[in-house]
Design a protein around this motif. Structure first.
Motif, PDB file in Angstrom:
ATOM      1  N   UNK A 195      47.151  53.928  65.651  1.00  0.00           N
ATOM      2  CA  UNK A 195      47.736  55.247  65.541  1.00  0.00           C
ATOM      3  C   UNK A 195      46.765  56.212  64.898  1.00  0.00           C
ATOM      4  N   UNK A 196      47.288  57.063  64.077  1.00  0.00           N
ATOM      5  CA  UNK A 196      46.508  58.149  63.496  1.00  0.00           C
ATOM      6  C   UNK A 196      45.762  57.745  62.223  1.00  0.00           C
ATOM      7  N   UNK A 197      45.840  56.484  61.822  1.00  0.00           N
ATOM      8  CA  UNK A 197      45.125  56.000  60.634  1.00  0.00           C
ATOM      9  C   UNK A 197      45.492  54.561  60.334  1.00  0.00           C
ATOM     10  N   UNK A 198      44.765  53.601  60.887  1.00  0.00           N
ATOM     11  CA  UNK A 198      45.239  52.229  60.907  1.00  0.00           C
ATOM     12  C   UNK A 198      44.547  51.190  60.031  1.00  0.00           C
ATOM     13  N   UNK A 199      43.365  51.425  59.557  1.00  0.00           N
ATOM     14  CA  UNK A 199      42.691  50.354  58.815  1.00  0.00           C
ATOM     15  C   UNK A 199      43.463  50.040  57.545  1.00  0.00           C
ATOM     16  N   UNK A 200      43.570  48.757  57.242  1.00  0.00           N
ATOM     17  CA  UNK A 200      44.425  48.324  56.135  1.00  0.00           C
ATOM     18  C   UNK A 200      43.639  47.588  55.047  1.00  0.00           C
ATOM     19  N   UNK A 241      39.736  67.132  71.574  1.00  0.00           N
ATOM     20  CA  UNK A 241      38.567  67.200  70.697  1.00  0.00           C
ATOM     21  C   UNK A 241      38.936  67.434  69.233  1.00  0.00           C
ATOM     22  N   UNK A 242      40.236  67.509  68.931  1.00  0.00           N
ATOM     23  CA  UNK A 242      40.608  67.746  67.543  1.00  0.00           C
ATOM     24  C   UNK A 242      40.122  66.574  66.681  1.00  0.00           C
ATOM     25  N   UNK A 243      39.726  66.863  65.455  1.00  0.00           N
ATOM     26  CA  UNK A 243      39.150  65.825  64.600  1.00  0.00           C
ATOM     27  C   UNK A 243      40.076  64.630  64.377  1.00  0.00           C
ATOM     28  N   UNK A 244      41.373  64.875  64.296  1.00  0.00           N
ATOM     29  CA  UNK A 244      42.306  63.776  64.040  1.00  0.00           C
ATOM     30  C   UNK A 244      42.331  62.789  65.202  1.00  0.00           C
ATOM     31  N   UNK A 245      42.437  63.309  66.444  1.00  0.00           N
ATOM     32  CA  UNK A 245      42.457  62.416  67.599  1.00  0.00           C
ATOM     33  C   UNK A 245      41.124  61.692  67.734  1.00  0.00           C
ATOM     34  N   UNK A 282      47.071  52.250  72.107  1.00  0.00           N
ATOM     35  CA  UNK A 282      47.282  53.608  71.605  1.00  0.00           C
ATOM     36  C   UNK A 282      48.736  54.074  71.723  1.00  0.00           C
ATOM     37  N   UNK A 283      49.639  53.162  72.037  1.00  0.00           N
ATOM     38  CA  UNK A 283      51.064  53.505  72.040  1.00  0.00           C
ATOM     39  C   UNK A 283      51.660  53.724  73.407  1.00  0.00           C
TER      40      UNK A 283
END
Length: 157
Positions: free
Chosen positions: A147-152, A107-111, A59-60
């Motif tokens: 990160x915040x959006x990883x599937x490729x 709890x934010x949707x992005x995390x 996660x960095x």
């Protein structure tokens, strides 16, 4: 227009103390779970710390796991021949999410979507690896970075 300074998932979660505490709470649940306890009861006392460092690095966070505790290749090897089932995987995910809720991880949707996406992805890879008897990955296979959006794209074995 000013560039946004977007934190890593590691920083957004609260850093290493959060990941280490998450694994303490989580493995307490695992070791008292009827389905998972038999799989994990023989793990070393350091296991939960290694998992905390692994996930934190993905996660960095700092490269504690890959610099002194193992590598992605070695993590794959730990799952070989374990014959994990979909029931094991689902319960592992459920207990980890319950632990994240208990510790009040963001709890934010992005995390949460990034957190759950990695847990889903990683546990599915672990189940696939658990069916194998040898590690066919390159010894230098890099650590995953999430990160915040990883599937490729789709998984193609």
């Amino acid at each position: 227009m000013a560039e946004k300074n977007i934190p890593t998932l590691y920083d957004w979660a609260g850093g290493m103390p959060v990941f280490e505490k998450l694994m303490v709470v989580f493995y307490r649940k695992v070791l008292s779970d009827e389905l998972l306890a038999p799989v994990f009861k023989h793990m070393s006392p350091e296991h939960q710390l290694h998992v905390a460092h692994f996930i934190a690095e993905v996660f960095g966070g700092p490269q504690i796991y890959s610099s002194s505790e193992g590598s992605h290749f070695k993590m794959i090897q730990k799952h070989l021949g374990r014959h994990l089932t979909e029931q094991h995987r689902k319960r592992w995910v459920q207990l980890l999410i319950e632990s994240a809720d208990e510790l009040e991880l963001p709890e934010d949707p992005e995390f949460r979507s990034a957190f759950v996406a990695y847990i889903e992805w990683g546990t599915r890879i672990a189940v696939l690896n658990s069916r194998e008897t040898e590690n066919n990955e390159d010894v230098d296979v890099p650590m995953p970075k999430w990160g915040w959006g990883e599937t490729k794209g789709p998984f193609i074995p």
